[in-house]
Structure formats: structure tokens, C-alpha cells
Design a protein around this motif. Structure first.
Motif, PDB file in Angstrom:
ATOM      1  N   ARG A 257      93.111  85.888  10.510  1.00  0.00           N
ATOM      2  CA  ARG A 257      94.303  85.030  10.536  1.00  0.00           C
ATOM      3  C   ARG A 257      94.537  84.386  11.895  1.00  0.00           C
ATOM      4  O   ARG A 257      94.833  83.205  11.988  1.00  0.00           O
ATOM      5  CB  ARG A 257      95.547  85.849  10.184  1.00  0.00           C
ATOM      6  CG  ARG A 257      95.926  85.766   8.747  1.00  0.00           C
ATOM      7  CD  ARG A 257      97.309  86.374   8.511  1.00  0.00           C
ATOM      8  NE  ARG A 257      97.187  87.219   7.335  1.00  0.00           N
ATOM      9  CZ  ARG A 257      97.534  88.477   7.258  1.00  0.00           C
ATOM     10  NH1 ARG A 257      98.062  89.087   8.286  1.00  0.00           N
ATOM     11  NH2 ARG A 257      97.372  89.146   6.153  1.00  0.00           N
ATOM     12  N   ASN A 258      94.427  85.192  12.956  1.00  0.00           N
ATOM     13  CA  ASN A 258      94.876  84.751  14.274  1.00  0.00           C
ATOM     14  C   ASN A 258      93.785  84.618  15.319  1.00  0.00           C
ATOM     15  O   ASN A 258      94.064  84.225  16.447  1.00  0.00           O
ATOM     16  CB  ASN A 258      95.921  85.747  14.812  1.00  0.00           C
ATOM     17  CG  ASN A 258      97.027  86.013  13.810  1.00  0.00           C
ATOM     18  OD1 ASN A 258      97.526  85.092  13.181  1.00  0.00           O
ATOM     19  ND2 ASN A 258      97.379  87.281  13.632  1.00  0.00           N
ATOM     20  N   GLY A 259      92.565  84.991  14.990  1.00  0.00           N
ATOM     21  CA  GLY A 259      91.507  84.999  16.002  1.00  0.00           C
ATOM     22  C   GLY A 259      91.650  86.240  16.876  1.00  0.00           C
ATOM     23  O   GLY A 259      92.316  87.200  16.511  1.00  0.00           O
ATOM     24  N   ILE A 260      91.015  86.201  18.030  1.00  0.00           N
ATOM     25  CA  ILE A 260      91.029  87.365  18.922  1.00  0.00           C
ATOM     26  C   ILE A 260      92.274  87.299  19.806  1.00  0.00           C
ATOM     27  O   ILE A 260      92.315  86.559  20.781  1.00  0.00           O
ATOM     28  CB  ILE A 260      89.745  87.414  19.779  1.00  0.00           C
ATOM     29  CG1 ILE A 260      88.526  87.575  18.868  1.00  0.00           C
ATOM     30  CG2 ILE A 260      89.815  88.566  20.783  1.00  0.00           C
ATOM     31  CD1 ILE A 260      87.192  87.494  19.581  1.00  0.00           C
ATOM     32  N   ILE A 261      93.289  88.060  19.425  1.00  0.00           N
ATOM     33  CA  ILE A 261      94.490  88.218  20.234  1.00  0.00           C
ATOM     34  C   ILE A 261      94.251  89.493  21.040  1.00  0.00           C
ATOM     35  O   ILE A 261      94.338  90.602  20.518  1.00  0.00           O
ATOM     36  CB  ILE A 261      95.760  88.345  19.361  1.00  0.00           C
ATOM     37  CG1 ILE A 261      95.880  87.188  18.369  1.00  0.00           C
ATOM     38  CG2 ILE A 261      97.001  88.472  20.247  1.00  0.00           C
ATOM     39  CD1 ILE A 261      96.086  85.824  18.980  1.00  0.00           C
TER      40      ILE A 261
ATOM     41  N   ILE B  28      86.530  93.357  25.332  1.00  0.00           N
ATOM     42  CA  ILE B  28      87.573  92.373  25.023  1.00  0.00           C
ATOM     43  C   ILE B  28      88.620  92.356  26.127  1.00  0.00           C
ATOM     44  O   ILE B  28      89.078  91.287  26.540  1.00  0.00           O
ATOM     45  CB  ILE B  28      88.197  92.649  23.641  1.00  0.00           C
ATOM     46  CG1 ILE B  28      87.141  92.416  22.546  1.00  0.00           C
ATOM     47  CG2 ILE B  28      89.425  91.775  23.410  1.00  0.00           C
ATOM     48  CD1 ILE B  28      87.541  92.892  21.172  1.00  0.00           C
ATOM     49  N   GLU B  29      88.997  93.532  26.635  1.00  0.00           N
ATOM     50  CA  GLU B  29      89.963  93.622  27.734  1.00  0.00           C
ATOM     51  C   GLU B  29      89.453  92.892  28.977  1.00  0.00           C
ATOM     52  O   GLU B  29      90.186  92.155  29.620  1.00  0.00           O
ATOM     53  CB  GLU B  29      90.188  95.093  28.114  1.00  0.00           C
ATOM     54  CG  GLU B  29      91.529  95.621  27.796  1.00  0.00           C
ATOM     55  CD  GLU B  29      91.642  97.117  28.136  1.00  0.00           C
ATOM     56  OE1 GLU B  29      92.790  97.579  28.115  1.00  0.00           O
ATOM     57  OE2 GLU B  29      90.648  97.811  28.399  1.00  0.00           O
ATOM     58  N   THR B  30      88.183  93.097  29.294  1.00  0.00           N
ATOM     59  CA  THR B  30      87.607  92.539  30.509  1.00  0.00           C
ATOM     60  C   THR B  30      87.350  91.045  30.403  1.00  0.00           C
ATOM     61  O   THR B  30      87.655  90.287  31.330  1.00  0.00           O
ATOM     62  CB  THR B  30      86.287  93.266  30.851  1.00  0.00           C
ATOM     63  OG1 THR B  30      86.561  94.661  30.976  1.00  0.00           O
ATOM     64  CG2 THR B  30      85.687  92.756  32.142  1.00  0.00           C
TER      65      THR B  30
ATOM     66  N   SER C 116      81.272  87.447  14.977  1.00  0.00           N
ATOM     67  CA  SER C 116      80.533  88.617  15.433  1.00  0.00           C
ATOM     68  C   SER C 116      81.412  89.866  15.436  1.00  0.00           C
ATOM     69  O   SER C 116      80.984  90.942  15.005  1.00  0.00           O
ATOM     70  CB  SER C 116      79.953  88.380  16.828  1.00  0.00           C
ATOM     71  OG  SER C 116      79.187  89.482  17.239  1.00  0.00           O
ATOM     72  N   LEU C 117      82.647  89.728  15.898  1.00  0.00           N
ATOM     73  CA  LEU C 117      83.565  90.862  15.912  1.00  0.00           C
ATOM     74  C   LEU C 117      83.892  91.304  14.491  1.00  0.00           C
ATOM     75  O   LEU C 117      83.936  92.503  14.194  1.00  0.00           O
ATOM     76  CB  LEU C 117      84.832  90.525  16.695  1.00  0.00           C
ATOM     77  CG  LEU C 117      85.839  91.656  16.846  1.00  0.00           C
ATOM     78  CD1 LEU C 117      85.218  92.896  17.486  1.00  0.00           C
ATOM     79  CD2 LEU C 117      87.031  91.183  17.689  1.00  0.00           C
ATOM     80  N   ASP C 118      84.084  90.354  13.585  1.00  0.00           N
ATOM     81  CA  ASP C 118      84.355  90.699  12.190  1.00  0.00           C
ATOM     82  C   ASP C 118      83.174  91.457  11.591  1.00  0.00           C
ATOM     83  O   ASP C 118      83.352  92.444  10.876  1.00  0.00           O
ATOM     84  CB  ASP C 118      84.648  89.435  11.374  1.00  0.00           C
ATOM     85  CG  ASP C 118      85.023  89.759   9.938  1.00  0.00           C
ATOM     86  OD1 ASP C 118      85.940  90.586   9.734  1.00  0.00           O
ATOM     87  OD2 ASP C 118      84.408  89.194   9.016  1.00  0.00           O
TER      88      ASP C 118
ATOM     89  N   ILE D  46      79.278  89.014  22.221  1.00  0.00           N
ATOM     90  CA  ILE D  46      78.092  89.741  21.792  1.00  0.00           C
ATOM     91  C   ILE D  46      77.626  89.161  20.453  1.00  0.00           C
ATOM     92  O   ILE D  46      78.387  89.134  19.494  1.00  0.00           O
ATOM     93  CB  ILE D  46      78.383  91.252  21.649  1.00  0.00           C
ATOM     94  CG1 ILE D  46      79.008  91.811  22.931  1.00  0.00           C
ATOM     95  CG2 ILE D  46      77.127  92.016  21.254  1.00  0.00           C
ATOM     96  CD1 ILE D  46      78.177  91.663  24.190  1.00  0.00           C
ATOM     97  N   PRO D  47      76.359  88.701  20.384  1.00  0.00           N
ATOM     98  CA  PRO D  47      75.883  88.109  19.128  1.00  0.00           C
ATOM     99  C   PRO D  47      75.652  89.150  18.043  1.00  0.00           C
ATOM    100  O   PRO D  47      75.436  90.328  18.326  1.00  0.00           O
ATOM    101  CB  PRO D  47      74.563  87.441  19.533  1.00  0.00           C
ATOM    102  CG  PRO D  47      74.101  88.205  20.724  1.00  0.00           C
ATOM    103  CD  PRO D  47      75.347  88.682  21.431  1.00  0.00           C
TER     104      PRO D  47
END
Length: 124
Positions: free
Chosen positions: A19-23, A57-59, A90-92, A65-66
Motif C-alpha cells: 500500500r505505502n511502499g517502504i516506510i 533499511i534503518e541505515t 525485492s522486500l516483498d 538487495i536484488p
């Protein structure tokens, strides 16, 4: 993940991502909340990948990452242009692997994500 609460949290993370992408702050907090379930299930690979993912993700404020390649080893000799990384996709994919982390193929890909996350951190 076997725990129903962990499955529900993983589903929430995937829904929010789509829904929102990487928040960053939301996904990092949710992954930090998810990690103890992997530890409880005595799944050190999954716990490590979750930690490396939220630290990445924090950094970097994204997920660079592919998705692991499905190509046979012989094809790796030919140098190809690296595919552009779609952080959300990729995260999904990584999150879907986490849901069935005991599957042998998924475990191999989780290990590859782990190695790629460590290599990325060392390079950057």
C-alpha cells in the motif's frame, strides 16, 4: 513462520509495503517485533535475516538487495548487466520467503539474502 501472531504480523508488513511502499520507521519497528517469533521457533537463519533486513533499511532508508537469481551456475560465466533493484518488490519477495522459511528452497534463498545483506554492508 508457524506462530499465528507472527503470520498475522508478517501479513500486515506485506500489506503496508504494498500500500505505502517502504516506510522506514514502520517497517523497522514491525520487523523488530517479528524477530522474537523466529528466535522462539528456534530458526536462527530467519532471525538473522530479519535483523539484517531491518538494520539495512534503518541505515540506507531503502532495500537495495536484488532478488536472488534462478540461473544455473554455467550462465554466471557470461557477464551480464545487473538488473535494476526494485526495493519494494525485492522486500516483498523476502517477506514471502520468511512466511515459509522451513521450505528448503526458501531457506537457500534466505541464506543468499543474508549473504547479500552482509556483503552490501561491507561495501558501503
Amino acid at each position: 513462520m508457524e506462530n499465528p501472531k507472527a503470520q498475522k504480523l508478517l501479513n500486515k508488513i506485506q500489506r503496508d509495503l504494498m500500500r505505502n511502499g517502504i516506510i522506514t520507521n514502520t517497517i523497522v519497528e514491525d520487523l523488530k517485533e517479528l524477530r522474537p517469533y523466529a528466535v522462539e521457533e528456534k530458526n536462527p537463519l530467519l532471525a538473522k535475516v530479519i535483523r539484517l533486513t531491518y538494520e539495512h533499511i534503518e541505515t540506507y532508508q531503502t532495500f537495495d538487495i536484488p532478488i536472488p537469481e534462478d540461473e544455473p551456475v554455467e550462465d554466471l560465466e557470461e557477464e551480464e548487466e545487473p538488473n535494476e533493484v526494485d526495493p519494494k518488490e525485492s522486500l516483498d519477495y523476502l517477506l514471502s520467503l520468511m512466511a515459509e522459511s522451513r521450505n528448503k528452497i526458501n531457506a537457500l534463498e534466505l541464506r543468499e539474502y543474508s549473504e547479500n545483506l552482509i556483503a552490501y554492508a561491507e561495501e558501503n
